[in-house]
Design a protein around this motif. Structure first.
Motif, PDB file in Angstrom:
ATOM      1  N   GLN A 174       0.802  -0.944  -2.804  1.00  0.00           N
ATOM      2  CA  GLN A 174       1.532   0.117  -2.101  1.00  0.00           C
ATOM      3  C   GLN A 174       2.252   1.037  -3.090  1.00  0.00           C
ATOM      4  OE1 GLN A 174       4.414  -1.358   0.704  1.00  0.00           O
ATOM      5  NE2 GLN A 174       4.938   0.680   1.483  1.00  0.00           N
ATOM      6  N   ASP A 175       2.871   0.441  -4.122  1.00  0.00           N
ATOM      7  CA  ASP A 175       3.572   1.248  -5.139  1.00  0.00           C
ATOM      8  C   ASP A 175       2.602   2.191  -5.847  1.00  0.00           C
ATOM      9  OD1 ASP A 175       6.011   0.036  -4.674  1.00  0.00           O
ATOM     10  OD2 ASP A 175       5.804  -1.414  -6.305  1.00  0.00           O
ATOM     11  N   SER A 178       1.406   4.923  -3.562  1.00  0.00           N
ATOM     12  CA  SER A 178       2.504   5.835  -3.226  1.00  0.00           C
ATOM     13  C   SER A 178       2.680   6.887  -4.312  1.00  0.00           C
ATOM     14  CB  SER A 178       3.802   5.045  -3.052  1.00  0.00           C
ATOM     15  OG  SER A 178       4.905   5.919  -2.886  1.00  0.00           O
TER      16      SER A 178
END
Length: 377
Positions: A174-175, A178
């Motif tokens: 997710q990081d 993102s």
């Protein structure tokens, strides 16, 4: 006699505010201000020592790398570029790129950089997450990165790259995605997106942080490719993605085995000689104090690329490109016949790593590029 390839210029500015723990480039933390006037003098003298390598050509691209080139003033760049134009012709559509860091102290300089002749910026963002930036030893935060991009747009830069890493310490899928989504949303013309690697002679090599598992890295990579494509960015090289017509011309010249003069502390160059057909690489003295000394030559060494060197040197560059190159470029840029590497090409084609009609990696070849290059080594 070889036709001479296009000519570029690489200019190394070796200073930075602080050495990042992952960086293996020739960069040196500042202790006081940059000796700007003396360094510009040295760069011009260094270029003068290379003037015989121009051989009637014009400059197609200039790239200021580092270190942190944006620590140098616009006045310094203006003086260097003005004096350089007295020594060599610039092409009418020359691309002049400068690497910059997104610290707020540099924002007011962007307009003056543009006036000095710099028409493309490469912004070293690396991440839009403050904790990741801290882990990387970066001196800016995410807010400064957003403001820098807003600022450079307002000051006339409509062609810029965002430099972004993935596979950072503690980074989740997710990081990683993102960061990429935020970069795409900012609508640069180019994104350099690559995985953090641990290099010898760095702090991270001696004190290696905990990095994501291979499965996480692969998921970030796969999903990231889809995000970039959906955002209008075409991958044209291993870690380079651009909007239509905005590929980095300077890097394309490297990857197509073009010529480039390297000036500045630690810079490297690659030159073809018209009369002899020799192709050689040279490199400059690394330490800024030595480079600025009157007691030492600028060039630290050089070597001629032999017939044994040329195939792998050529392939290490062109096979980074998704579309590769025409087979005819091998002879044009090396002086060797394509028949000299025909057996290696056949082996690579049989293994499904190389396209049959051009020097282009297959999808499998891009994924296993080291295996493909080993065939030509």
């Amino acid at each position: 006699m070889l036709p001479l390839p296009p000519l570029s210029l690489y200019v190394h500015i070796p200073w930075c505010v602080k050495k990042c723990p992952y960086c293996d480039f020739n960069s040196h933390a500042l202790s006081g201000g940059i000796p700007e006037e003396a360094y510009v003098d040295a760069l011009l003298e260094d270029f003068d020592s290379e003037v015989n390598t121009v051989q009637g050509r014009e400059l197609h691209t200039i790239f200021f790398g580092g270190g942190t080139p944006s620590l140098m003033s616009a006045k310094g760049f203006d003086r260097f570029l003005s004096e350089l134009q007295k020594r060599i012709r610039f092409s009418s559509d020359i691309e002049i790129t400068m690497e910059a860091n997104p610290g707020t102290y540099e924002h007011d300089r962007f307009r003056d950089y543009r006036k000095a002749g710099i028409n493309r910026l490469s912004l070293g963002v690396q991440s839009f997450q403050d904790e990741k930036l801290k882990a990387l030893g970066r001196i800016h935060n995410s807010e400064e990165a957003f403001k820098a991009i807003e600022s450079l747009r307002g000051m006339g830069f409509d062609n810029f790259n965002i430099d972004l890493m993935h596979g950072l310490p503690g980074q989740s899928i997710q990081d990683g995605l993102s960061d990429l989504k935020k970069a795409i949303a900012l609508q640069p013309t180019h994104i350099s997106w690559y995985q953090l690697t641990i290099e010898p002679n760095t702090v991270f090599y001696s004190k290696t942080p905990i990095l994501p598992e291979d499965d996480t890295l692969w998921s970030i990579q796969e999903e990231g490719w889809d995000l970039l494509e959906a955002g209008g960015f075409k991958q044209y090289e291993i870690s380079a993605y651009s909007s239509p017509g905005k590929q980095a011309k300077h890097n394309l010249n490297y990857w197509k085995f073009g010529d480039y003069i390297g000036i500045g502390a630690g810079a490297h160059g690659k030159i073809t000689e018209r009369e002899t057909g020799r192709i050689y690489r040279n490199w400059k003295t690394r330490m800024p104090s030595d480079y600025l000394s009157n007691d030492k030559p600028y060039e630290a060494g050089s070597r001629v690329l032999s017939g044994n060197d040329l195939p792998i040197e050529f392939m290490m560059n062109v096979l980074r490109l998704n579309d590769g190159v025409e087979r005819s470029l091998f002879a044009e840029r090396t002086g060797m016949a394509i028949s000299d590497i025909e057996s290696q090409c056949k082996e690579a084609i049989q293994k499904g790593l190389l396209e049959p009609d051009r020097l282009q990696p297959t999808k499998q070849g891009r994924l296993f590029l080291n295996n493909l290059l080993e065939i030509f080594s």
